[in-house]
Design an enzyme around this catalytic site. Structure first.
Site, PDB file in Angstrom:
ATOM      1  N   SER A   1       6.330  10.305   2.656  1.00 54.90           N
ATOM      2  CA  SER A   1       5.853   9.424   1.581  1.00 54.90           C
ATOM      3  C   SER A   1       6.432   9.758   0.211  1.00 54.90           C
ATOM      4  CB  SER A   1       4.325   9.491   1.491  1.00 54.90           C
ATOM      5  OG  SER A   1       3.907  10.809   1.191  1.00 54.90           O
TER       6      SER A   1
ATOM      7  N   ASP B   1      -2.418   8.942  -6.785  1.00 52.13           N
ATOM      8  CA  ASP B   1      -3.576   9.007  -5.902  1.00 52.13           C
ATOM      9  C   ASP B   1      -3.837  10.480  -5.588  1.00 52.13           C
ATOM     10  OD1 ASP B   1      -1.804   9.751  -3.879  1.00 52.13           O
ATOM     11  OD2 ASP B   1      -1.853   7.805  -2.848  1.00 52.13           O
TER      12      ASP B   1
ATOM     13  N   HIS C   1      -0.206  11.883  -4.257  1.00 50.72           N
ATOM     14  CA  HIS C   1       1.142  11.494  -4.677  1.00 50.72           C
ATOM     15  C   HIS C   1       1.277  11.397  -6.194  1.00 50.72           C
ATOM     16  CE1 HIS C   1       0.586   9.789  -0.556  1.00 50.72           C
ATOM     17  NE2 HIS C   1       1.736  10.398  -0.394  1.00 50.72           N
TER      18      HIS C   1
END
Ligand SMILES: *[C@@H]1O[C@H](CO)[C@@H](O)[C@H](O)[C@H]1NC(C)=O
Ligand SMILES: *[C@@H]1O[C@H](CO)[C@@H](O)[C@H](O)[C@H]1NC(C)=O
Length: 351
Positions: A36, A326, A329
């Site tokens: 990610s 978040d 991240h």
């Protein structure tokens, strides 16, 4: 006058030097593997719970578009692509909005939630690394059909390949799964992952890849989610995880040195994101941040993916004040600072 006499020659020489450096130092495409930290939206079409193609993800991206990047805006490969004079964003291979004409200058095979270990991608049913490589082979064929074999080979051998992964192997797999912990102590698991990283790079090399930037682990004990879980430790960073990251990064550097010796013509660079992120986390105000212990989205303590959604009344107004977007991240601003910290190295080594 000497001035008018010498200037044209200086100009000619300078122009020649610029020409030489442009032709010698081309990076025609950015090609991305990993998790990610670099996924531009491949998980959108994967049947997994780990997605981010909805608001407020992407709210600071061009058009406010939630692309499937795990941030409020752009992620590191986008900034790197732009810095090499290519497009300002690197599209996801599985995103139906793009085709091979877009992918000729950059493509992303990364999948949020994946890791070096097959068992890591199994946890959230995302794309394993061997499958990212299969997609790459498919892409190679499409590119050959699109620009011709010789041109495609030139692009693929001169392209810069980014690899960024490893955090999930520890946080989503090893430390959550009794299986891996019963099989390996953490140092053995690090060694296993280093072996897998080496195999992946050897395989890329055998396919003609020569320029690779390999990103190590961040201070993963300081991700907001890990702080939230660290109740006994007053929600400070989890030192154990940070120490594992440092130990793993040391081993990764060793791997990079070995492979550069072993594989002729390989240019493999290891990228340290630990140090800069650690500095940001310890002195956020130096970088203009107010909040480091929680993310901007929702309460910022545990939400990511579907839990970070537009229904939360708590999402912050200005993500630029937050290190994390978040609970797992970085914000776009943090991503940009991280890239800027190694950009000179990257440009000097690969351009
Ligand atoms: C790619 O998509 C663009 C528009 O989205 C289209 O014009 C172009 O023909 C497509 N190219 C290929 C090779 O499919
Ligand atoms: C991971 O899974 C793929 C596909 O099943 C397999 O080919 C590969 O050998 C596996 N890797 C390891 C290290 O077990």
């Amino acid at each position: 006058m000497a001035y008018t006499y010498t200037t044209p020659w200086l100009l000619v020489v300078t122009e020649l030097l610029i020409l030489v450096s442009i032709t010698e130092s081309k990076v025609p495409a950015i090609i991305v593997f990993g998790d990610s930290t670099v996924d531009a939206g491949n998980n959108n079409v994967v049947p997994t719970l780990l997605k981010s193609n909805f608001r407020p993800y992407g709210r600071d991206f061009a058009g406010g578009r939630p692309t499937g990047r795990f941030s409020n805006g752009r992620i590191p490969p986008d900034f790197i692509s732009e810095a090499f004079g290519l497009k300002p964003t690197v599209p996801a291979y599985l995103d139906p909005a793009y085709n091979i004409s877009d992918f000729a200058t950059g493509v992303c095979f990364a999948s949020a939630g994946t890791g070096y270990d097959n068992a890591t991608s199994d946890v959230l049913k995302v794309i394993p690394m061997w499958k990212e490589l299969e997609y790459y082979k498919e892409y190679k064929n499409k590119l050959r059909a699109y620009v011709g074999k010789n041109k495609a080979n030139e692009i693929l051998s001169e392209a810069l390949y980014l690899m960024s992964l490893g955090t999930n192997d520890f946080l989503e797999n090893y430390y959550l799964s009794p299986k891996r912990q019963s099989q390996f102590i953490v140092q053995q698991y690090e060694d296993l992952l280093i072996g897998l990283a080496g195999n992946f790079i050897r395989e890329l090399y055998s396919l003609g890849v020569r320029k690779i930037s390999l990103t190590g682990l961040p201070p993963m004990g300081c991700l907001p989610l890990e702080r939230t879980i660290n109740i006994l430790g007053q929600n400070e960073c989890v030192e154990k995880f940070n120490n594992v990251a440092l130990e793993f990064n040391g081993k990764l550097d060793g791997l990079v040195k070995r492979l550069n010796k072993e594989l002729p013509g390989l240019r493999l660079l290891s990228i340290d994101v630990y140090k800069i992120l650690d500095q940001i986390i310890k002195k956020p105000s130096l970088y203009g941040f107010d909040v480091v212990g929680k993310g901007c989205c929702a309460t910022g303590k545990f939400e990511l993916s579907y839990l970070c959604n537009k229904l939360s009344p708590f999402t912050c107004a200005d993500a630029n004040k937050y290190v994390f977007w978040d609970a797992f991240h970085p914000t776009e601003k943090t991503n940009h600072i991280i890239v800027n910290s190694f950009l000179d190295n990257l440009l000097a080594y690969f351009r």
